[in-house]
Write an enzyme that holds these catalytic residues in place. Structure first.
Site, short mmCIF file in Angstrom:
data_model
loop_
_atom_site.label_atom_id
_atom_site.label_comp_id
_atom_site.label_asym_id
_atom_site.label_seq_id
_atom_site.Cartn_x
_atom_site.Cartn_y
_atom_site.Cartn_z
N SER A 136 0.86 -1.18 0.00
CA SER A 136 0.00 0.00 0.00
C SER A 136 0.90 1.23 0.00
O SER A 136 1.71 1.41 0.91
CB SER A 136 -0.88 -0.04 1.26
N LYS A 162 -1.25 -0.92 -4.21
CA LYS A 162 -2.45 -0.13 -3.91
C LYS A 162 -2.00 1.31 -3.70
O LYS A 162 -1.15 1.57 -2.85
CB LYS A 162 -3.11 -0.72 -2.66
N LYS A 164 -2.83 5.09 -2.50
CA LYS A 164 -3.75 5.93 -1.75
C LYS A 164 -4.14 7.10 -2.66
O LYS A 164 -3.26 7.73 -3.27
CB LYS A 164 -3.08 6.43 -0.48
N ASP A 189 -7.18 3.21 -3.02
CA ASP A 189 -7.93 3.30 -1.76
C ASP A 189 -8.08 4.77 -1.40
O ASP A 189 -7.09 5.49 -1.27
CB ASP A 189 -7.17 2.56 -0.65
N GLU A 215 -11.19 1.06 -3.50
CA GLU A 215 -11.53 0.79 -2.10
C GLU A 215 -12.10 2.03 -1.42
O GLU A 215 -11.49 3.11 -1.48
CB GLU A 215 -10.26 0.32 -1.38
N ASP A 240 -13.97 -1.14 3.12
CA ASP A 240 -13.08 -1.26 4.28
C ASP A 240 -13.87 -0.69 5.47
O ASP A 240 -14.60 -1.42 6.16
CB ASP A 240 -11.78 -0.49 3.98
N LYS A 264 -10.03 -6.28 8.15
CA LYS A 264 -8.95 -5.91 9.06
C LYS A 264 -9.28 -6.47 10.43
O LYS A 264 -10.36 -6.21 10.97
CB LYS A 264 -8.82 -4.39 9.17
N GLY A 292 -4.37 -4.07 6.31
CA GLY A 292 -3.41 -3.78 7.36
C GLY A 292 -3.54 -2.37 7.88
O GLY A 292 -4.22 -1.53 7.27
O1 OSB Z 1 -7.25 2.03 4.64
O2 OSB Z 1 -6.12 0.30 4.28
C1 OSB Z 1 -6.24 1.38 4.84
C2 OSB Z 1 -3.07 2.14 6.89
C3 OSB Z 1 -3.59 2.89 7.91
C4 OSB Z 1 -4.95 3.18 7.90
C5 OSB Z 1 -5.76 2.70 6.88
C6 OSB Z 1 -5.24 1.92 5.85
C7 OSB Z 1 -3.86 1.67 5.85
C8 OSB Z 1 -3.17 0.92 4.79
C9 OSB Z 1 -1.87 0.25 5.18
O3 OSB Z 1 -3.52 0.91 3.63
C10 OSB Z 1 -1.76 -1.16 4.75
C11 OSB Z 1 -0.57 -1.81 5.43
O4 OSB Z 1 -0.59 -2.03 6.67
O5 OSB Z 1 0.40 -2.11 4.72
MG MG Z 2 -8.54 0.99 3.28
#
Ligand code: OSB
Ligand code: MG
Length: 372
Positions: A136, A162, A164, A189, A215, A240, A264, A292
């Site tokens: 991510s 992924k 952001k 995401d 996402e 999510d 999660k 995660g």
């Molecule tokens: O939305 O998936 C999410 C990290 C912190 C808060 C929200 C998210 C995330 C990640 C990190 O996308 C994924 C990872 O732990 O590698």
């Molecule tokens: Mg997410």
């Protein structure tokens, strides 16, 4: 078996690089760790993913510390037979606070598997020796930096990325990454950053640049907006934040708002709830994957165990330890293996051990609760 003691530590671990999302930027992670000890002296570890500020969800380190110290830990210490299930049932009367509950629930899973001398993965019914993972990638200062960042992850062996996104950081960075890597399995995401009226624009760039999955573009409660985006889309719409329990998943499935489920452990209150939600989604032919929260090795090990079970069919947001931390709390570290995978530890419990020296170095406070 009854618990003898529970320790609640607060830790601050510096991230190798800042992680920026639509809701904010994190340079270090401050979080709670729970260590349970049963009367036979066996330990069990769990991590609370709540951050200092309630930006991803309404929980924070402070709210989690309060409910753990004042309600959940005393409750667990009173249980005549402390199991993840008995704890989960007893904790149900307290609404929400799922990240705090997950910290104790996962520690109890680890403790039970260690007492039985079995790996947590096996105890959960996991069969996979390795789990497929992706990375991510946070919002970057420039598109050029993003493309270089993605390139370094691909060089390291990650086969799924992924990005952001948020309004103003979407079609251009997505186009640039797609142009450079035409075959990449590319997800995005948004962490709820778009209004439902943005559906048309999102659909246009997602389809144009072959994004496999979008996402949580819309707010947590906007289930029908996600359903409208999913209708006829050639990408998956992943939920999510919107899915926190069986009822929210059922609404999402019935309204066809979810064609991929991010599970999660932290968001849903533990491994037990995570497994049952993914099973429910699978019965409706919706694929799940493990998400995660930048966890340390403690939480990551729980996530890997969950990802080794049957209903988790898409690649997990679980990267190698060195993607997050220079020094992780656990040993051995998670390293990226062939085919963009992490190995599922085979030792008792999570199969990783907390390194007390590292924990003491990054620990900010510690409090021990004993059975009365
Ligand atoms: O939305 O998936 C999410 C990290 C912190 C808060 C929200 C998210 C995330 C990640 C990190 O996308 C994924 C990872 O732990 O590698
Ligand atoms: Mg997410």
């Amino acid at each position: 078996m009854r618990l003898k003691a529970v320790r609640l530590d607060e830790v601050e671990l510096p991230l190798i690089e800042p992680f920026e999302t639509s809701f904010g930027i994190e340079n270090r992670r401050r979080f709670l760790l729970v260590r349970v000890e049963s009367w036979d002296g066996v330990e069990g570890w769990g991590e609370c993913a709540a951050a200092v500020d309630p930006l991803y969800s309404s929980e924070s380190v402070a709210t989690a510390r309060w409910i753990l110290a004042e309600r959940l830990i005393p409750l667990a210490l009173r249980l005549p037979a402390a199991s993840p299930e008995s704890f989960g049932r007893a904790a149900e009367r307290f609404r929400g606070n799922r990240m705090a509950k997950a910290a104790l629930e996962t520690a109890l899973h680890d403790n039970r598997a260690r007492r039985e001398g079995r790996s947590l993965s096996r105890r959960l019914g996991g069969r996979r020796p390795r789990v497929r993972v992706g990375v991510s990638v946070g919002i970057q200062p420039t598109v050029a930096k993003l493309v270089r960042r993605v390139g370094r992850y691909l060089d390291a062996g990650y086969e799924r990325v992924k990005l952001k996104v948020r309004p103003g950081w979407d079609s251009l960075p997505v186009a640039a990454v797609r142009r450079e890597y035409p075959d990449l399995d590319l997800w995005v995401d948004a962490n709820q950053a778009y209004p439902p009226s943005a559906a048309g624009l999102i659909r246009a760039w997602a389809e144009k640049f072959s994004v496999a999955q979008v996402e949580q573009p819309f707010p947590e409660r906007s289930v029908l907006a996600h359903a409208a985006l999913a209708e006829g889309a050639n990408f998956r719409v992943c939920l999510d934040e919107s899915v926190v329990d069986a009822a929210s998943l059922e609404d999402a499935l019935l309204s066809r708002a979810v064609t991929s489920l991010n599970v999660k452990v932290a968001r849903v209150g533990g491994l037990g709830p995570g497994l049952s939600l993914a099973g429910e989604a699978a019965r409706a032919d919706v694929p799940s994957w493990v998400g995660g929260m930048l966890e340390s090795g403690v939480g990551r090990a729980h996530n890997v165990a969950l990802a080794s079970t049957r209903p988790f069919v898409l690649s997990a947001d679980l990267s190698a330890s060195d993607r997050y931390y220079r020094e992780d709390l656990t040993d051995p570290p998670f390293v990226l293996g062939r085919g963009s995978t992490l190995e599922v530890p085979r030792g008792p419990g999570t199969g990783v051990e907390v390194v007390e020296r590292v924990l003491r170095k990054y620990r900010r406070s510690s409090r021990t609760f004993r059975a009365g």
